[in-house]
Scaffold this motif. Sequence first.
Motif, PDB file in Angstrom:
ATOM      1  N   TRP A 140      12.672   8.744  21.790  1.00 47.60           N
ATOM      2  CA  TRP A 140      13.677   8.882  20.740  1.00 47.60           C
ATOM      3  C   TRP A 140      14.600   7.663  20.723  1.00 47.60           C
ATOM      4  O   TRP A 140      14.923   7.130  19.658  1.00 47.60           O
ATOM      5  CB  TRP A 140      14.474  10.157  20.958  1.00 47.60           C
ATOM      6  N   GLY A 141      15.029   7.211  21.888  1.00 52.11           N
ATOM      7  CA  GLY A 141      15.938   6.072  21.957  1.00 52.11           C
ATOM      8  C   GLY A 141      15.327   4.804  21.405  1.00 52.11           C
ATOM      9  O   GLY A 141      15.943   4.108  20.576  1.00 52.11           O
ATOM     10  N   PHE A 142      14.115   4.488  21.834  1.00 52.73           N
ATOM     11  CA  PHE A 142      13.448   3.304  21.304  1.00 52.73           C
ATOM     12  C   PHE A 142      13.092   3.491  19.832  1.00 52.73           C
ATOM     13  O   PHE A 142      13.045   2.535  19.064  1.00 52.73           O
ATOM     14  CB  PHE A 142      12.191   2.979  22.128  1.00 52.73           C
ATOM     15  N   GLU A 146      14.175   1.027  16.911  1.00 53.58           N
ATOM     16  CA  GLU A 146      13.169   0.433  16.031  1.00 53.58           C
ATOM     17  C   GLU A 146      13.439   0.763  14.569  1.00 53.58           C
ATOM     18  O   GLU A 146      13.215  -0.065  13.679  1.00 53.58           O
ATOM     19  CB  GLU A 146      11.777   0.919  16.435  1.00 53.58           C
ATOM     20  N   ALA A 147      13.928   1.981  14.299  1.00 52.03           N
ATOM     21  CA  ALA A 147      14.236   2.346  12.916  1.00 52.03           C
ATOM     22  C   ALA A 147      15.321   1.443  12.342  1.00 52.03           C
ATOM     23  O   ALA A 147      15.208   0.947  11.214  1.00 52.03           O
ATOM     24  CB  ALA A 147      14.658   3.814  12.845  1.00 52.03           C
ATOM     25  N   LEU A 268      10.818   6.705  14.157  1.00 50.13           N
ATOM     26  CA  LEU A 268      11.598   7.914  14.422  1.00 50.13           C
ATOM     27  C   LEU A 268      10.697   9.120  14.683  1.00 50.13           C
ATOM     28  O   LEU A 268      10.873   9.855  15.656  1.00 50.13           O
ATOM     29  CB  LEU A 268      12.526   8.204  13.246  1.00 50.13           C
ATOM     30  N   VAL A 269       9.709   9.315  13.803  1.00 47.61           N
ATOM     31  CA  VAL A 269       8.835  10.493  13.916  1.00 47.61           C
ATOM     32  C   VAL A 269       7.988  10.432  15.178  1.00 47.61           C
ATOM     33  O   VAL A 269       7.965  11.375  15.986  1.00 47.61           O
ATOM     34  CB  VAL A 269       7.938  10.608  12.668  1.00 47.61           C
ATOM     35  N   PHE A 270       7.306   9.316  15.383  1.00 51.77           N
ATOM     36  CA  PHE A 270       6.412   9.204  16.529  1.00 51.77           C
ATOM     37  C   PHE A 270       7.182   9.036  17.837  1.00 51.77           C
ATOM     38  O   PHE A 270       6.692   9.411  18.907  1.00 51.77           O
ATOM     39  CB  PHE A 270       5.417   8.075  16.320  1.00 51.77           C
ATOM     40  N   GLY A 271       8.400   8.464  17.758  1.00 56.67           N
ATOM     41  CA  GLY A 271       9.220   8.383  18.961  1.00 56.67           C
ATOM     42  C   GLY A 271       9.586   9.758  19.474  1.00 56.67           C
ATOM     43  O   GLY A 271       9.518  10.039  20.676  1.00 56.67           O
ATOM     44  N   ARG A 272       9.982  10.655  18.572  1.00 56.55           N
ATOM     45  CA  ARG A 272      10.303  12.028  18.961  1.00 56.55           C
ATOM     46  C   ARG A 272       9.060  12.752  19.490  1.00 56.55           C
ATOM     47  O   ARG A 272       9.111  13.468  20.504  1.00 56.55           O
ATOM     48  CB  ARG A 272      10.885  12.780  17.766  1.00 56.55           C
ATOM     49  N   LEU A 273       7.917  12.540  18.817  1.00 55.71           N
ATOM     50  CA  LEU A 273       6.687  13.175  19.266  1.00 55.71           C
ATOM     51  C   LEU A 273       6.251  12.665  20.633  1.00 55.71           C
ATOM     52  O   LEU A 273       5.712  13.418  21.445  1.00 55.71           O
ATOM     53  CB  LEU A 273       5.568  12.921  18.242  1.00 55.71           C
ATOM     54  N   PHE A 274       6.509  11.385  20.896  1.00 52.76           N
ATOM     55  CA  PHE A 274       6.151  10.821  22.200  1.00 52.76           C
ATOM     56  C   PHE A 274       6.885  11.545  23.332  1.00 52.76           C
ATOM     57  O   PHE A 274       6.299  11.826  24.385  1.00 52.76           O
ATOM     58  CB  PHE A 274       6.477   9.325  22.231  1.00 52.76           C
ATOM     59  N   ASP A 275       8.160  11.855  23.128  1.00 47.47           N
ATOM     60  CA  ASP A 275       8.915  12.563  24.159  1.00 47.47           C
ATOM     61  C   ASP A 275       8.358  13.958  24.407  1.00 47.47           C
ATOM     62  O   ASP A 275       8.557  14.521  25.488  1.00 47.47           O
ATOM     63  CB  ASP A 275      10.393  12.658  23.767  1.00 47.47           C
TER      64      ASP A 275
END
Length: 398
Positions: A140-142, A146-147, A268-275
Amino acid sequence: MQRLSSGLTQRTALTFVILLGVVSLFGDIVYEGARSITGPYLGVLGASATVVGITAGLGELVGYGLRLVSGYVSDRTQQYWPITLLGYGLTVVAVPLLALVGRWELAAALIIVERLGKAIRTPARDAMLSHATARMGHGWGFGVHEALDQVGATTGALFVAAALAARDSYETGFAVLALPGVLVLTTLIAARLLYPRPQDLERATPPLTTGGFPRVYWLYMAAVAVVAAGYADFPLIAYYFQQERVLSSSVIPLYFAVAMAADALAALVFGRLFDRIGLRVLMVVSLLAAFFAPLVFLGGASLALLGVALWGIGLGAQESIMRAAIAPMVSTQRRGTAYGVFNTGYGLFWFLGSALMGILYDLSLPALIVFSTGMQLASIPLLLWVGRAEPERPAATG
């Protein structure tokens, strides 16, 4: 200013991430705005597709390869802010100077200098981000960073498109980027004053391994290298749009803006999914990105628009999730070096792939498409292998 305590809240960490994101936002207005037109600009100055591909690839090789050195230096000296400031300084000087050159050789040299600036600053900046994102989720942070970064890229492309529409001059497009360059340095200095020791945002951890980085780190590097090798750089895509008259010169930056907007949303979307689900999300991204090459290089203007959007989605994952995944793999004391080594490998394969795709463009466009698509698909089983090794990865503390 007093040393930041280890009891800082997630809100404080988020504030730091956003502040660095604003720095990147202004920085991307400068160098991504320029990147939206460097391919056609080199073509106007007399460069061939091979030259465009090699210049773009060599720039990425410099931009990633030298991070090995800058990452090591940032770990040894802990001078994150001076290193970051030097890197941004080179970028904001090199880009406006493109307005003054009249030969493709000089333009290519400045493009590479701009990438040198990125090489110097990125490991130190990412190490600082890794400390803050431990409190809010690395993905989420990265992703947030990036966003914001890509909001700047989108704005930069639109900024340049407006300059071209008004004056029909590439030189004007580069010259107007001097103003956001001043904002980069101003915001960066403010961030330095507010957060003099960003490493205090995360508690130090003991080394996770002895004698080197863990096995999963090297497996992950191999998977990312395959992705990088098959990812066409936008200057080559823009060169194709201009040479084949798919788009007019003033419209090409608008397509780049679409790609950057897709990049921001994907981060944003994939960052949250990564977590939540880990590296499996990258397999989905690689599958989507595999379709960008045929859409960009075989379709008309409409399909090309979809193609650059998919290209942006893939890039958003590369610039957010791929960085976020490094943080839990290594200890806080070795983050700069880890990012430097990782980016060196990434840049080397990006350069080799970009140079090869430039050559393939001049020889056979279908061969370029097959190569790019095949490499994205080939990364999926490698990422699956890495995902299976994830349980071996030590968890980050913070």
